[in-house]
Design an enzyme around this catalytic site. Structure first.
Site, PDB file in Angstrom:
ATOM      1  CD  GLN A 182      -7.306  -0.910   7.211  1.00 30.31           C
ATOM      2  OE1 GLN A 182      -8.127  -1.744   7.548  1.00 30.31           O
ATOM      3  NE2 GLN A 182      -6.038  -0.976   7.580  1.00 30.31           N
ATOM      4  CB  CYS A 242       2.970   3.398  20.589  1.00 32.66           C
ATOM      5  SG  CYS A 242       1.564   2.421  20.095  1.00 32.66           S
ATOM      6  CB  SER A 260      -1.826  -3.316   1.281  1.00 37.88           C
ATOM      7  OG  SER A 260      -0.886  -4.073   2.018  1.00 37.88           O
ATOM      8  CB  THR A 263      13.269 -10.123 -10.023  1.00 37.75           C
ATOM      9  OG1 THR A 263      14.413  -9.832 -10.820  1.00 37.75           O
ATOM     10  CG2 THR A 263      12.841 -11.566 -10.223  1.00 37.75           C
ATOM     11  CG  HIS A 279       0.421  -6.487   5.188  1.00 34.26           C
ATOM     12  ND1 HIS A 279       0.285  -6.091   6.498  1.00 34.26           N
ATOM     13  CD2 HIS A 279       0.776  -5.384   4.502  1.00 34.26           C
ATOM     14  CE1 HIS A 279       0.554  -4.802   6.585  1.00 34.26           C
ATOM     15  NE2 HIS A 279       0.851  -4.346   5.383  1.00 34.26           N
ATOM     16  N   GLY A 329       0.800  -1.214   0.000  1.00 34.57           N
ATOM     17  CA  GLY A 329       0.000   0.000   0.000  1.00 34.57           C
ATOM     18  C   GLY A 329       0.837   1.270   0.000  1.00 34.57           C
TER      19      GLY A 329
HETATM   20  C1  LIG Z   1      -1.656  -0.628   6.013  1.00 35.02           C
HETATM   21  C2  LIG Z   1      -2.117   0.529   5.250  1.00 35.02           C
HETATM   22  C3  LIG Z   1      -1.291   1.113   4.275  1.00 35.02           C
HETATM   23  C4  LIG Z   1       0.112   0.639   4.018  1.00 35.02           C
HETATM   24  O1  LIG Z   1       0.152  -0.593   3.340  1.00 35.02           O
HETATM   25  P1  LIG Z   1       1.527  -1.419   3.369  1.00 35.02           P
HETATM   26  O2  LIG Z   1       1.256  -2.568   2.464  1.00 35.02           O
HETATM   27  O3  LIG Z   1       1.756  -1.824   4.788  1.00 35.02           O
HETATM   28  O4  LIG Z   1       2.595  -0.520   2.846  1.00 35.02           O
HETATM   29  C5  LIG Z   1      -1.780   2.197   3.585  1.00 35.02           C
HETATM   30  N1  LIG Z   1      -3.005   2.678   3.815  1.00 35.02           N
HETATM   31  C6  LIG Z   1      -3.829   2.148   4.741  1.00 35.02           C
HETATM   32  C7  LIG Z   1      -5.194   2.718   4.930  1.00 35.02           C
HETATM   33  C8  LIG Z   1      -3.406   1.060   5.492  1.00 35.02           C
HETATM   34  O5  LIG Z   1      -4.216   0.554   6.414  1.00 35.02           O
END
Ligand SMILES: *Cc1c(COP(=O)(O)O)cnc(C)c1O
Length: 392
Positions: free
Chosen positions: A181, A326, A201, A239, A203, A72
């Protein structure tokens, strides 16, 4: 790490078993470089092509509009920097965004300000939702880009991106949205949405970390973000993360097809959390109770310090997140909660509970069992609590 109650799914998620199975061959025998001409390499190229086609089908776009990235943050960096450069070529150096974007957008915009761009950050009000009328009022002849997230990661509030997209389309302004999200929590159909650029994203939807995508509408020709080889049509060199991309495609399919069942499963848990936690003394529910995804709830407890709350929950094996930043190593309260108008000391005592399709009622019950006692203990130690308690 057994018996962990994981309620921080807005931070990251576990890998689903089907995603892992889909990835396995590419972590094992099928390790060819997708740019190689022999059949081992072609297997990787085929897998990437299929992943792209599967995602395009799930999200209703053309497969040539999908660019795989590392996640993301990279997608949003590329979108905002790339679109700002395109706009600047037409003499447009004004950008509109919101006060509570993810740092992957916010920090890029702050960087652009130092290069002579002007940015208007729209307010999000107490309900954590931007107003389309504010957007319309902020548009100027030199506005070249609007970037507003679809669902905020701390409050879970949903932004009116369809209306925002329609306004941008009418005015010929490029529109980017961070939909990280949103995916898996609300329907996401790129054919119905007028976003020119959209970040996702892996994960956050049960794929591994380090893979994501940027959707780039055919009309937009962004300059390459990482230069080098010819991967991703020469726009994003390096790659390919074949296993990650294959797993990501599986996760996107599952996220899109699972929106309804996840909602059905989580709605009673959401209602229970809301009902029980708002019964506590001096507690605020942050963000609109209606215009939101239901996997994410954010509360502030007056007279409680967020870090201490997280540590005490951790001792009970419960993973949650706080509104105080944090993670960034600073003690500043979250820019998101401040944008909702929370006073510093209240924003400091915040708790974000974010569920996934794996969350069970027993886990929620366990949280609800320990939380009131922890809050009470922390307040008993707080020098401020007596004063707060007696304030009406
Ligand atoms: C987690 C998140 C990102 C970042 O994504 P990554 O894959 O961790 O770089 C960006 N925007 C939102 C709203 C997210 O929750």
């Amino acid at each position: 790490m057994n018996n962990i109650i994981y309620l921080d799914n807005a931070a990251t998620t576990r890998i689903s078993p089907t995603v892992r199975d889909a990835m396995e061959p590419y972590l094992d025998n099928l390790y060819g470089n997708a740019s190689s001409l022999y059949s081992l390499g072609r297997e990787s190229a085929k897998a990437i092509h299929k992943a792209r086609a599967d995602i395009a089908e799930a999200l209703h776009c053309d497969l040539r509009e999908i660019y795989f990235t590392s996640g993301g943050s990279e997608s949003s960096n590329w979108a905002v920097k790339g679109a700002a450069a395109l706009a600047a070529k037409q003499g447009k150096r004004h950008i509109i965004s919101s006060q509570f974007e993810h740092h992957a957008v916010l920090h890029v915009l702050q960087g652009l300000e130092s290069f002579g761009f002007e940015v208007t950050f729209l307010p999000v009000y107490e309900n954590g939702v931007v107003r389309v009328s504010d957007l319309e009022a902020a548009i100027r002849p030199d506005t070249g880009l609007v970037t507003i997230m679809q669902v905020n990661n701390e409050t879970g509030t949903i932004q009116p991106v369809s209306d925002i997209g329609a306004v941008c389309k009418e005015r010929g302004i490029i529109f980017h949205t961070d939909a990280v999200q949103a995916l898996g929590n609300i329907p996401l159909d790129l054919s119905e949405q007028s976003a020119d650029l959209l970040s996702l994203s892996g994960h956050k939807i049960h794929a591994p970390k380090g893979v994501g995508l940027l959707y780039v509408n055919k009309k937009i020709r962004l300059a390459p973000f990482i230069e080098g080889g010819a991967q991703e049509s020469g726009r994003r060199a390096g790659t390919e993360n074949v296993a990650g991309i294959v797993g990501f495609a599986k996760a996107v399919q599952e996220a899109v097809s699972g929106v309804e069942s996840k909602r059905r499963k989580l709605l009673p848990l959401h209602e229970k959390l809301y009902r029980e936690i708002t019964k506590l003394e001096k507690v605020h529910f942050n963000g609109s109770p209606e215009q939101r995804v239901i996997n994410n709830l954010n509360f502030s407890f007056e007279g409680v310090e967020g870090e201490s709350l997280l540590l005490m929950l951790d001792m009970e094996g419960i993973c949650c997140s706080s509104g105080s930043a944090c993670t960034s190593g600073s003690l500043d309260p979250s820019h998101v909660l401040l944008a909702l108008g929370l006073p510093h000391e209240v924003a400091h005592g915040s708790l974000r509970i974010s569920m996934s399709g794996y969350t069970t009622e027993a886990e929620i019950d366990r949280l609800l069992e320990v939380l009131p006692g922890i809050i009470e203990k922390l307040r008993a130690m707080s020098p401020l609590w007596e004063r707060i308690k007696n304030r009406s």
